[in-house]
Design an enzyme around this catalytic site. Structure first.
Site, PDB file in Angstrom:
ATOM      1  N   SER A 126       4.020   4.301   0.955  1.00 17.47           N
ATOM      2  CA  SER A 126       2.893   3.743   1.701  1.00 17.47           C
ATOM      3  C   SER A 126       2.242   4.822   2.554  1.00 17.47           C
ATOM      4  O   SER A 126       2.716   5.959   2.623  1.00 17.47           O
ATOM      5  CB  SER A 126       3.374   2.596   2.599  1.00 17.47           C
ATOM      6  OG  SER A 126       4.155   3.109   3.661  1.00 17.47           O
ATOM      7  N   SER A 128       1.987   4.925   5.862  1.00 16.08           N
ATOM      8  CA  SER A 128       2.356   4.843   7.281  1.00 16.08           C
ATOM      9  C   SER A 128       2.596   6.205   7.919  1.00 16.08           C
ATOM     10  O   SER A 128       2.584   6.318   9.146  1.00 16.08           O
ATOM     11  CB  SER A 128       3.600   3.967   7.450  1.00 16.08           C
ATOM     12  OG  SER A 128       4.744   4.606   6.912  1.00 16.08           O
ATOM     13  N   LYS A 183      10.078   7.194   8.793  1.00 14.98           N
ATOM     14  CA  LYS A 183       9.240   7.233   9.994  1.00 14.98           C
ATOM     15  C   LYS A 183       9.630   8.465  10.806  1.00 14.98           C
ATOM     16  O   LYS A 183      10.563   9.184  10.460  1.00 14.98           O
ATOM     17  CB  LYS A 183       9.430   5.978  10.858  1.00 14.98           C
ATOM     18  CG  LYS A 183       9.245   4.648  10.145  1.00 14.98           C
ATOM     19  CD  LYS A 183       7.816   4.360   9.783  1.00 14.98           C
ATOM     20  CE  LYS A 183       7.701   3.027   9.051  1.00 14.98           C
ATOM     21  NZ  LYS A 183       6.352   2.805   8.510  1.00 14.98           N
ATOM     22  N   SER A 286       1.147   1.200  10.604  1.00 11.18           N
ATOM     23  CA  SER A 286       2.571   1.472  10.386  1.00 11.18           C
ATOM     24  C   SER A 286       3.409   0.300  10.889  1.00 11.18           C
ATOM     25  O   SER A 286       3.313  -0.100  12.047  1.00 11.18           O
ATOM     26  CB  SER A 286       2.980   2.754  11.120  1.00 11.18           C
ATOM     27  OG  SER A 286       4.379   2.938  11.049  1.00 11.18           O
TER      28      SER A 286
END
Length: 321
Positions: A126, A128, A183, A286
């Site tokens: 993705s 994010s 992350k 996110s």
């Protein structure tokens, strides 16, 4: 053994097929562990039982052939039909069911050790982590930086180095540990993390940011504000979307949620011991700790550090830290 091996291989194929079409929730670490175990058993059986049997049969054939040739020679017959070398080669050859098990063991165990204890590949699913990581980036994850862990169980067996603010980390998604997420570490145990009015504050200190040229997202065909941020010893870039509000809509229920206070300005959280607060660099796009909470140490997979391939953009290859 042929029938048993056929059943074992069919079971593996059925599991992979069911995983591929979404009938079951796959676990690649478990699948690789079982494949290593099964092929290892066959490899040992081949080395210490089946191969010696075939070698004994080939030696017996050679002895019997020599005796037969000697007897025929006494009768004056020197021309003998049959190719002993070809017959021995057939006797020594691995049957298909050993070729597809014991024969694959060296490759499978090498992949198992490499993936479990050294480096694991991961695909960015993705946006994010834009602009640091783009959708389609294939990255490498260091599995020993934060301490070695047993495969499948994920139990830590060495201490390693504790994650630091600014690290890009892959971890098991707390609400669904079968999924891997990526992350940036924003808060470590004991930190008070505040993200208010789209400004990040750690332990009362507002992080320094500098505006840089806007980022053009090719997928959405839009420009986003881009800032350079200093987090710990890491300088990296983040995006902000002016069309998104500062508050956090629809935060889930999660462990230690009482450590967080939500307001129209954003969120303030106290990171509990043994946990980490994670955020994506694409701050307004996110799904991270603001929504589903803290990442426990037991969920850590490793530290992401290198883009080894992006088939749509080869210039992406290289370190991003």
């Amino acid at each position: 053994m042929q029938a048993l091996t056929s059943l074992v291989l069919a079971t593996f194929v059925a599991y992979i097929g069911a995983w591929y079409v979404g009938l079951v929730e796959g676990n690649f670490a478990l699948l690789l562990f079982l494949a290593t175990l099964v092929t290892g058993v066959y490899w040992l059986a081949e080395r210490f039982y089946f191969l010696p049997q075939r070698q004994h049969a080939a030696a017996e054939l050679e002895v019997q052939t020599l005796k037969r040739n000697e007897e025929l020679s006494k009768l004056g017959i020197s021309q003998v039909d049959g190719n002993v070398t070809e017959a021995k080669a057939k006797l020594l050859a691995q049957p298909w069911w050993l070729d597809w098990t014991a024969g694959l063991f060296p490759v499978i165990i090498a992949v198992f050790v490499l993936r479990s204890f050294l480096f694991e590949p991961f695909k960015i699913p993705s946006g994010s982590m834009i602009p640091t990581l783009l959708v389609g980036d294939l990255i490498l994850v260091n599995k020993f930086e934060y301490g070695l862990r047993l495969p499948v169980l994920n139990t830590k067996i060495t201490e390693g180095t504790a994650p630091k603010r600014g690290d890009v980390m892959v971890f098991r998604y707390p609400p669904k540990p079968s999924l891997d997420y990526i992350k940036r570490v924003v808060g470590v145990p004991g930190d008070e993390v505040a993200y208010l009015n789209k400004r990040l504050t750690i332990n009362g200190k507002v992080l320094e940011t500098n505006a840089v040229p806007e980022f053009f997202d090719e997928d959405s065909m839009r420009y986003f504000k881009q800032f350079e941020e200093n987090l710990g010893s890491v300088k990296h870039r983040v995006l902000n979307d002016d069309s998104r509000p500062a508050f956090v809509p629809g935060a889930d229920e999660f462990q230690f949620k009482q450590n967080c206070q939500y307001s129209v300005e954003g969120v303030v959280c106290k990171v509990p011991e043994g946990h980490y607060f994670m955020m994506g660099d694409n701050r307004d796009n996110s799904l991270d700790s603001r929504y589903w909470g803290f990442v426990p140490d037991k969920n850590i997979v490793g530290k992401a550090f290198f883009v080894w391939m992006n088939f749509g953009n080869l210039k992406r290859i290289g370190s991003f830290n």
